[in-house]
Design an enzyme around this catalytic site. Structure first.
Site, mmCIF file in Angstrom:
data_model
loop_
_atom_site.group_PDB
_atom_site.id
_atom_site.type_symbol
_atom_site.label_atom_id
_atom_site.label_comp_id
_atom_site.label_asym_id
_atom_site.label_seq_id
_atom_site.Cartn_x
_atom_site.Cartn_y
_atom_site.Cartn_z
ATOM 1 C CD GLU A 22 9.420 1.989 8.478
ATOM 2 O OE1 GLU A 22 8.506 2.160 7.641
ATOM 3 O OE2 GLU A 22 9.229 1.437 9.578
ATOM 4 C CD GLU A 39 3.605 0.363 6.815
ATOM 5 O OE1 GLU A 39 4.730 -0.150 7.025
ATOM 6 O OE2 GLU A 39 2.916 0.880 7.718
ATOM 7 C CG HIS A 85 7.722 -2.250 7.327
ATOM 8 N ND1 HIS A 85 6.650 -2.481 8.154
ATOM 9 C CD2 HIS A 85 8.481 -3.375 7.361
ATOM 10 C CE1 HIS A 85 6.753 -3.691 8.681
ATOM 11 N NE2 HIS A 85 7.857 -4.266 8.206
ATOM 12 C CG HIS A 131 2.005 -3.441 8.626
ATOM 13 N ND1 HIS A 131 2.036 -3.389 9.995
ATOM 14 C CD2 HIS A 131 2.942 -2.548 8.190
ATOM 15 C CE1 HIS A 131 2.933 -2.487 10.391
ATOM 16 N NE2 HIS A 131 3.502 -1.966 9.318
#
Length: 256
Positions: free
Chosen positions: A219, A83, A140, A46
């Site tokens: 993740e 995040e 992430h 992101h």
């Protein structure tokens, strides 16, 4: 008189001698660089400002035989820790450690700012292909609201000819090595996804589908879990995440 002459003679003799020298210092030891010659792409998920650019991040881009939105805003802890910031901070620690070990490291983004967006998933997917890199690591965190959901999982690309068939095997080995690195630092595999073993395979992620080099997306935990959030928001916790990721990279590259 004889003693005075002898003393003068001794002084003259000593004056002609070279001054005593200190022991020659040993040259400084070179830091071991087991990853010298290796190229790693680190992809911090992101961008902090994505939510400020809805038109840009919702634009469809190629994702490996289909299209997806350019990017998303990412998730956050219940306390508002984004995040994008977590991924950025962990990625910087990973980059520093890999460079200390001699690796050449390329980042897919170089800032974490409210006035920036992207890059899109197609650019992230192609990152490292032209070099070519030895591997790509996309960092992430998840945002599940499932009751009690916590823990990390590592995502490898599915076998999708012609997109990923050539990188499936090494990517799954990379996923296993990264999982081992995180388990070795005391993290637990996710209890809400991927069958509980921490390894998942997905065909819908452009970041993985468009890669020509071994790649995984990790993740690192569930940001909505109070337990995971405490670790993610601490300096020591982010250091542990980085150490686990670097350990996995080293194992994959055969570096002791």
């Amino acid at each position: 008189m004889l003693l005075r002459v002898a003393g003068v003679a001794l002084l003259v003799l000593l004056a002609g001698l070279p001054a005593p020298s200190a022991a020659t210092p040993e040259p400084p030891r070179r830091r071991a660089q087991p990853l010298a010659g290796k190229v790693v792409v680190v992809d911090p998920g992101h961008q902090l400002g994505n939510h400020n650019y809805p038109a840009q991040i919702n634009r469809p881009v190629p994702a490996g035989g289909f299209t997806k939105p350019c990017n998303t805003t990412g998730t956050a802890t219940n306390g508002g820790y984004p995040e994008a910031t977590f991924a950025w901070q962990v990625s910087r620690l990973v980059v520093r450690r890999l460079r200390d070990l001699g690796a050449t490291v390329r980042l897919t983004r170089h800032s974490n700012r409210q006035d920036r967006w992207g890059p899109c998933v197609d650019a992230r997917g192609h990152a490292g292909n032209a070099i070519p890199a030895d591997l790509k690591l996309s960092i992430h965190a998840d945002g599940s609201y499932a009751a009690g959901a916590r823990g990390f999982h590592v995502i490898a690309p599915a076998d999708r000819a012609p997109w990923t068939a050539d990188i499936v095997a090494p990517s799954r080995r990379l996923a296993t090595d990264v999982r081992s690195g995180l388990l070795g630092r005391g993290f637990v595999a996710a209890n809400y996804v991927a069958g509980g073993d921490g390894l998942d395979v997905r065909a819908d992620l452009g970041t993985l589908n468009l890669s020509d080099v071994p790649t995984v997306m990790v993740e690192l935990g569930n940001m909505r879990s109070p337990y995971d959030a405490r670790v993610m928001t601490s300096t020591a916790g982010r250091g542990r995440y980085a150490a686990g990721l670097v350990s996995g990279v080293r194992s994959f590259l055969g570096a002791p």
